[in-house]
Every structure is written in structure tokens, then in C-alpha cells.
Scaffold this active site. Sequence first.
Site, mmCIF file in Angstrom:
data_model
loop_
_atom_site.group_PDB
_atom_site.id
_atom_site.type_symbol
_atom_site.label_atom_id
_atom_site.label_comp_id
_atom_site.label_asym_id
_atom_site.label_seq_id
_atom_site.Cartn_x
_atom_site.Cartn_y
_atom_site.Cartn_z
ATOM 1 N N LYS A 56 -28.136 38.717 45.469
ATOM 2 C CA LYS A 56 -27.099 38.126 45.900
ATOM 3 C C LYS A 56 -26.981 36.548 45.483
ATOM 4 C CE LYS A 56 -27.618 40.445 50.245
ATOM 5 N NZ LYS A 56 -28.544 40.328 51.195
ATOM 6 N N HIS B 160 -26.829 30.610 47.049
ATOM 7 C CA HIS B 160 -25.937 29.864 47.698
ATOM 8 C C HIS B 160 -26.463 28.172 47.870
ATOM 9 C CE1 HIS B 160 -28.075 30.211 51.503
ATOM 10 N NE2 HIS B 160 -28.130 31.471 51.368
ATOM 11 N N HIS C 283 -29.576 27.416 49.443
ATOM 12 C CA HIS C 283 -30.679 27.640 48.467
ATOM 13 C C HIS C 283 -30.884 26.399 47.665
ATOM 14 C CE1 HIS C 283 -30.198 31.977 49.130
ATOM 15 N NE2 HIS C 283 -31.216 31.953 49.729
HETATM 16 N N1 ARG Z 1 -35.071 34.600 51.229
HETATM 17 C C1 ARG Z 1 -34.916 33.895 52.252
HETATM 18 C C2 ARG Z 1 -33.687 33.575 52.645
HETATM 19 O O1 ARG Z 1 -32.782 33.483 51.552
HETATM 20 C C3 ARG Z 1 -35.895 32.522 52.380
HETATM 21 C C4 ARG Z 1 -37.262 33.013 52.296
HETATM 22 C C5 ARG Z 1 -38.001 31.776 52.880
HETATM 23 N N2 ARG Z 1 -39.355 31.805 52.765
HETATM 24 C C6 ARG Z 1 -40.198 32.549 53.587
HETATM 25 N N3 ARG Z 1 -41.404 32.444 53.362
HETATM 26 N N4 ARG Z 1 -39.655 33.198 54.640
HETATM 27 O O2 ARG Z 1 -33.078 33.329 53.685
#
Ligand code: ARG
Length: 563
Positions: A124, A127, A130
Amino acid sequence: MDYKSIIADKINPYVDMEIEDIKSIIEIPPRADMGDFAFPCFQLAKVMRKAPNAIAAELSEKIDKEGFERVENLGPYLNFFLDKASFLQEVVESIKTQGDRYGSCNIGEGRNVTIDFSSPNIAKPFHVGHLVSTAIGNSLYRMFNFAGYNSVGINHLGDWGTQFGKLISAYKRWVDEEQLEKEPIKELLRIYVKFHDEAEKNPSLEDEGRMYFKKLEEGDEEATALWKRFTELSLKEFQKVYDMLGVKFDSYAGESFYNDKMDSVVEELKEKNLLVESNGAMVVSLDEYNMPPCIILKSDGATIYATRDLAAAKYRKSTYDFAKNIYVVGKDQSLHFKQLFKTLELMGYQWAEDCRHVAFGLVKFADRKLSTRKGEVIFLVDLLKESISKTMEIINEKNPQLENKEEVAEKVGVGAMIFTYLKNSRERDIVFDWKEMLSFDGETGPYVQYTYARAKSILRRHTSKNSNCEYKKLTSAEEFELAKTLSGLQNSVVQALDKAEPSVVTRYVIDVAKAFNKFYNSHSVLNVEDEGLKEARIQLTEATCQVIKNALYLIGLETVDQM
Ligand code: ARG
């Protein structure tokens, strides 16, 4: 030099209060005529059974005033006025001796902090959200280290879940290999979107997706190889962003890492009688706490995001024995983290209280062209590149002669973006506006970097180097204010960490730049007859550069000597 400690030491003999407690209530008065530090006497009133005003008056008589210009009582406050010359000298010299470590401390000594940040999803786009997580996380990472903690940066990649089954199915049907090599994320996204469109017409595709995910979970060779390939291709793209930002991680243990660590969590929840059935799913009920249940196993028995986060938290505790465990994730996931922490608490883990969700708001675009229409995604690398090229245009206009323009444009262009993200309290939404962000004279990254470059150019032009430095000749309000601002770095870092709020340091460095410009606009540094005064101003300028450099480093920016 820690003036709060000095003051606390002086007050301590006359009051029934611990030094640390005294320190914690010392204030910086809002106006210069109220002194440089103030000790409020309200708290003492109860213990000493006296009016605060009377206590302040009494203390002002008894206290040892050595090292201060004067100490006066004003109402319930005891106000301390610094001896300006010795203060200036202290500050400038300690900046010089401590150099890159100026502003650091060891409040975190011997303690680990795990910081989960950035954490994009495989296949993905990386974005803007992030990027905000990356900027905040990286800044906290550096600040915790600066305060003596040992930071552990964790990129909790979104690399597991049923979507990978769908992706494998989509890959087998529609991939364009050439495109996949050229623009992997765009291609993966294209086939993933196509999968969803097709599945609407042909629901049996969903079953195929589930089947492939099952294979993946069971370690099927082909499925695993494809999943690995998606991961590698994506990581290569993400790495481009990390390189541009100068960000590093200590661990890339993403969601897939916990695949074999979830059974035991599920078992544990069962043993602790926390797991109940709800519409076929297994959940931890959180009714009592006014939250929807935390789903652990879906009705088909599959684990989800929350299950992996439970396993991850336990793993982090046992691996790093963290004193703090931080998650830098958008505030749209607040509920998820509340449920997660509550579940850990119900499991009997005392350390649940050391877990913290460091949430942030949305990024909105002032520039219409950048809005995400349906299906149109903003690729972050493109955004960063655009920032760099826009900065280049400004440089070409302002200083076409500049050497190594590319390098400068990169540091300033990338820095401008990070700075924008870290300027306001993180929970507020960020409005992204190129013009404002790249301006050299607003409260921006370029403004601070430009101030640094100006100060550096003064230092370069200073040639007569061996005169005596006479700090006592720095008598103006601007010089004193600048030194006072410089002395505040450590305090800002500690505050920033306390609130997990890098903006405290961003605002601080803006203040430093402003204080320097105020000083520089009213006093010449090089054009001064008196050599002793000139040298003192040079030292003050050099100290300013050091502090700006340290503070910018802590929010993830680099300085440039010329721009
Ligand atoms: N991959 C997730 C997202 O893009 C964020 C992860 C954050 N960290 C966690 N331990 N949940 O929304």
C-alpha cells in the site's frame, strides 16, 4: 547551568519542602521586570500556616543572594534577578563545552523506551499520515536518547492479514510484471483495487482470497514466496523515504512476526477467563468500560490486528523490558489502543500503564491539486521531491551563486515538510500549504535554517580571532534575552518528552531564531570597535548556532552553512 537547582538549594534550608518539589514549582515569569525566575509561596502557606505574602517577604530577607543581581518579594512570589554578565558567560561557555550534547540529560538512564512509529502497510502507499508518524516518532526517538534513555525504534509493518490472500489471488490473475518492477506499489495497488471491483461481481473471489491467506498462514511455499516478494518490493520503496528523512529503525518486526506468537496469547486469554463468544467471534468484553469488545478471533478463527498487537506488546515487554512503550499512530485509532491497553490490564499486566498512544491529527491540503480524490493517491516520495524542487526555485531566485545547491535544496525542502508536521500540537489537524511551509520568514523550517546560515556567515567573516572575550560588555536586553532563550533547550526537551510532543522543541527553536534575529537586527557583531565586546558577541553567535543545530537535530532536521 541549572538555575532552578541553584535556586532550590538556596530556598531549601528555610522551608519544609524537598529540593525536587521546590524545583518543580519554580516558574519563569511572563515579564522581565518580575525577574528571571519566580518561586510561588502558595504551597508553603499550608505547612507554615502563614500568608504566602509573608513567607515571600521573610524568604527575601533570609536567603543567600550570591550569584544573583537581586532577590525580591512581590506579593506571594519570590523573584530572582540573574546577574546578567555571569549568567551570559555561564550559558555561552557551557554551550561551548558541551557542544552537540548541550541540552541533554540523563533522566532516563538505564531505561528502555520502545517507540512504534511509521509502520506503513506492505503493498500500500506510504501515505502522509505515515510521514507524520515517522516525523514524530523519529523526533521522540532522538529526544529520548538525548535524555539518557535507550530508544528502540520499531517499524510495525502491516505485512499480515487476509488482504495478502486477496493480493496473491489478484497477482495470479492480473499482474503486469514489467509494471511491478517499475512501480511496485502502484501496480500492487492497482491489482488490489481490481480485486475488490471484480469481487463485487463475482463473490467467489473472496473465497479464493481466503484460501490463499490460509495457505500463507500454513507456510505454503508459493504463497510465502509471493508474500516475501511483495514485502521486499514495498520495503525498497519505503526505504527511499527513510533515506531522505535520515530515519533508522532498530527493528522491522511487523505484524507477520507475531504469526507464531498469537496462539499462546489466545490460550492465555482463555485461561484468564477473558474470552467470550459473540456472534461466532471470540472477544474480550469491555462493556464495563464503555467500549466495544476487543475482537481476538473472527468467526472463521482468523486473528486480527488487535490480536497481533497484544502479542507484540507482550513480546516488547519480554524482549526490551521497556519503561515506556509508545505507539505513534493517527488518532483515528484511539479506540483500538484504548481497547488494547485495557485488555492488557485485564490480563493482569501492571505495565499496561506504561503503554501510551501518541496520537496525531489529519493532514489536510490547502492546495486543491493535492486533495486525494477517490482512487488517486498521493505518493509521498513525489511530495518530498516536489518540496525539494520548489526549494530549488527559491534558491535560484535568492542565491543563484550558491555552491552545492542540490544538497541544500534537499535538506531545506525535506526539512520544511518535517518542520510543518512538528510545529503544532500533534492532535491538531495539519493544513498543508506549500507557500507557507517554504517561506523564509514565517515560523518555518527554512526560516530557522536561514537564521543558522546567516549566523554562520558572520562567523566566517570574523577573522581577528585572538582577542579577549568580555562578557560583561553584553549589557543589552536583546543579548540577555537571547542567552536566556539559549539556556532553555534542556527544559524544552524534558517538557517535550513529558507530553510526547515534539512541537515543544519546534516552537523553542523558532524562539531561538527570533531572539537571535532581534539581537542581530539591533546590534552589529563584526562592526564593533571594542574588541572584547566583539569577541563576546561572536561567542554568543556561535552558541546560537550550536543550540539551533542541536534543537533541529532533535526534530529531525539538518542545518546548512549557506543557503
Ligand atoms: N499499519 C498501521 C496503519 O497503517 C499502523 C500500525 C501501528 N502500530 C501498531 N502497533 N498498531 O494504520
